[in-house]
Design a protein around this motif. Sequence first.
Motif, PDB file in Angstrom:
ATOM      1  N   ALA A 163       0.838  -1.196   0.000  1.00 52.78           N
ATOM      2  CA  ALA A 163       0.000   0.000   0.000  1.00 52.78           C
ATOM      3  C   ALA A 163       0.876   1.251   0.000  1.00 52.78           C
ATOM      4  N   GLU A 176      -0.740   6.391  -6.643  1.00 56.46           N
ATOM      5  CA  GLU A 176      -2.021   5.696  -6.753  1.00 56.46           C
ATOM      6  C   GLU A 176      -2.887   6.028  -5.536  1.00 56.46           C
ATOM      7  N   LYS A 187      -6.657   4.555  -5.097  1.00 54.80           N
ATOM      8  CA  LYS A 187      -7.594   3.488  -4.731  1.00 54.80           C
ATOM      9  C   LYS A 187      -6.883   2.224  -4.237  1.00 54.80           C
ATOM     10  N   THR A 188      -5.855   1.784  -4.937  1.00 57.17           N
ATOM     11  CA  THR A 188      -5.176   0.528  -4.571  1.00 57.17           C
ATOM     12  C   THR A 188      -4.622   0.568  -3.156  1.00 57.17           C
ATOM     13  N   GLU A 240      -5.624   2.308  -0.675  1.00 54.61           N
ATOM     14  CA  GLU A 240      -6.761   2.344   0.234  1.00 54.61           C
ATOM     15  C   GLU A 240      -7.349   0.933   0.415  1.00 54.61           C
ATOM     16  N   LEU A 241      -7.509   0.204  -0.678  1.00 53.47           N
ATOM     17  CA  LEU A 241      -8.041  -1.161  -0.613  1.00 53.47           C
ATOM     18  C   LEU A 241      -7.085  -2.100   0.127  1.00 53.47           C
ATOM     19  N   LEU A 242      -5.797  -1.950  -0.122  1.00 49.53           N
ATOM     20  CA  LEU A 242      -4.812  -2.785   0.561  1.00 49.53           C
ATOM     21  C   LEU A 242      -4.811  -2.524   2.065  1.00 49.53           C
ATOM     22  N   GLU A 243      -4.930  -1.266   2.458  1.00 45.83           N
ATOM     23  CA  GLU A 243      -4.987  -0.918   3.877  1.00 45.83           C
ATOM     24  C   GLU A 243      -6.249  -1.485   4.531  1.00 45.83           C
ATOM     25  N   GLN A 244      -7.384  -1.420   3.822  1.00 47.96           N
ATOM     26  CA  GLN A 244      -8.623  -1.980   4.349  1.00 47.96           C
ATOM     27  C   GLN A 244      -8.508  -3.488   4.532  1.00 47.96           C
ATOM     28  N   ALA A 245      -7.916  -4.161   3.556  1.00 46.41           N
ATOM     29  CA  ALA A 245      -7.730  -5.610   3.649  1.00 46.41           C
ATOM     30  C   ALA A 245      -6.825  -5.959   4.829  1.00 46.41           C
TER      31      ALA A 245
END
Length: 94
Positions: free
Chosen positions: A15, A23, A25-26, A28-33
């Motif tokens: 992330a 970047e 979105k990527t 952000e998604l990795l941090e959420q995961a």
Amino acid sequence: MDIKKDFIQRLRGRAEFCRDRGEVKTPELLEQAAQLLEEKAQAVPEGFVLVSKEIPDSVVDRLRYSSYHWGDGTRDYFTPVYQMIIEAQEPAND
């Protein structure tokens, strides 16, 4: 290092790498995961496992075909014992 912790650390590192490249979105998604995995890892304390409240078929089969040869009454015999084990681990609601 624990495999789960290593994976979470790798997600966060990726992330950060993606964020440094601009970047949005990527990372952000990795941090959420990573956050979800970390929360799940904390939900079960070290030394404990999640088990079914009902005795699983796999356990019954292992007991049925053990050297003691419990036979067809295996589930009936062991269900109360299994339930006592589960109830002993549940928090008291006093």
